[in-house]
Design a protein around this motif. Structure first.
Motif, PDB file in Angstrom:
ATOM      1  N   ASP A  38       0.831  -1.208   0.000  1.00  0.00           N
ATOM      2  CA  ASP A  38       0.000   0.000   0.000  1.00  0.00           C
ATOM      3  C   ASP A  38       0.865   1.257   0.000  1.00  0.00           C
ATOM      4  O   ASP A  38       0.557   2.234  -0.685  1.00  0.00           O
ATOM      5  CB  ASP A  38      -0.946   0.013   1.205  1.00  0.00           C
ATOM      6  N   GLN A  39       1.949   1.243   0.775  1.00  0.00           N
ATOM      7  CA  GLN A  39       2.844   2.397   0.818  1.00  0.00           C
ATOM      8  C   GLN A  39       3.537   2.602  -0.529  1.00  0.00           C
ATOM      9  O   GLN A  39       3.751   3.738  -0.955  1.00  0.00           O
ATOM     10  CB  GLN A  39       3.875   2.224   1.927  1.00  0.00           C
ATOM     11  N   HIS A  41       2.277   1.528  -3.511  1.00  0.00           N
ATOM     12  CA  HIS A  41       1.227   1.904  -4.461  1.00  0.00           C
ATOM     13  C   HIS A  41       0.822   3.366  -4.298  1.00  0.00           C
ATOM     14  O   HIS A  41       0.575   4.060  -5.281  1.00  0.00           O
ATOM     15  CB  HIS A  41       0.017   0.981  -4.293  1.00  0.00           C
ATOM     16  N   SER A  42       0.789   3.853  -3.072  1.00  0.00           N
ATOM     17  CA  SER A  42       0.384   5.238  -2.812  1.00  0.00           C
ATOM     18  C   SER A  42       1.482   6.240  -3.139  1.00  0.00           C
ATOM     19  O   SER A  42       1.233   7.440  -3.192  1.00  0.00           O
ATOM     20  CB  SER A  42      -0.025   5.400  -1.344  1.00  0.00           C
ATOM     21  N   ARG A  44       4.159   6.652  -1.246  1.00  0.00           N
ATOM     22  CA  ARG A  44       4.920   6.974  -0.030  1.00  0.00           C
ATOM     23  C   ARG A  44       6.313   6.349  -0.100  1.00  0.00           C
ATOM     24  O   ARG A  44       7.285   6.941   0.344  1.00  0.00           O
ATOM     25  CB  ARG A  44       4.153   6.486   1.196  1.00  0.00           C
ATOM     26  N   LYS A  46       8.872   4.906  -2.990  1.00  0.00           N
ATOM     27  CA  LYS A  46       9.058   4.964  -4.436  1.00  0.00           C
ATOM     28  C   LYS A  46      10.094   3.946  -4.899  1.00  0.00           C
ATOM     29  O   LYS A  46      10.915   3.493  -4.102  1.00  0.00           O
ATOM     30  CB  LYS A  46       9.506   6.373  -4.818  1.00  0.00           C
ATOM     31  N   HIS A  96       3.499   0.882 -13.055  1.00  0.00           N
ATOM     32  CA  HIS A  96       2.326   1.032 -12.177  1.00  0.00           C
ATOM     33  C   HIS A  96       1.017   0.612 -12.832  1.00  0.00           C
ATOM     34  O   HIS A  96       0.031   0.397 -12.158  1.00  0.00           O
ATOM     35  CB  HIS A  96       2.216   2.475 -11.684  1.00  0.00           C
TER      36      HIS A  96
END
Length: 149
Positions: A38-39, A41-42, A44, A46, A96
């Motif tokens: 999740d981090q 994908h968001s 936060r 990279k 992505h």
């Protein structure tokens, strides 16, 4: 006694990241892996960023080192992370647009068994498609040569 049997089954089932049918509760290593995904994908975390250390994840999730290792292995297997010996684990470079289908061809190659198996499977599928196409071409040539000329 009943919990011991369930625990053994749970341990055996979790070796491959699977749980018994009907198990709706995520296992700790799955929670850790999902949180890191999740981090990533968001944005936060990279591509190329260092992932939290094993010690930091153990502290944050109250997990054992084995549990954190299983989470990291799952992330690596799924193409979300790569290891650099002596340096740690890092976010893999991914496209992505394809977050669910596994590692991309431009993901850093870590020599993992899962990556090799995925490539072997893709190769086997390509070989089968080529064989199917050859059969179609032969059928068209043998049946279409007389009509075409």
């Amino acid at each position: 006694m009943g919990t011991e049997g369930g625990g053994v089954a749970g341990v055996m089932a979790t070796r491959r990241g699977r749980r018994p049918a009907g198990g709706g509760v995520q296992l700790t290593f799955e929670v850790i892996a999902e949180t890191l995904r999740d981090q990533i994908h968001s944005g936060r975390l990279k591509p190329g960023d260092a992932l939290p250390t094993q010690t930091a994840l153990m502290r944050e999730f109250g997990a054992s080192s084995l549990t954190v290792q299983k989470a990291m292995a799952l992330l690596k297997q799924d193409g979300w992370a790569v290891s650099r010996p002596g340096k740690g684990a890092f976010v893999a470079h991914r496209d992505h647009a394809d977050d669910l289908d596994g590692p991309e061809t431009d993901a850093p190659v870590g020599g993992t068994t899962a990556r090799v198996e995925a490539l072997e499977l893709a190769l086997a599928e390509a070989v089968q498609q080529i064989a199917d196409l050859r059969g179609r071409v032969e059928a068209l040539e043998s049946g279409g040569v007389e009509r075409g000329r």
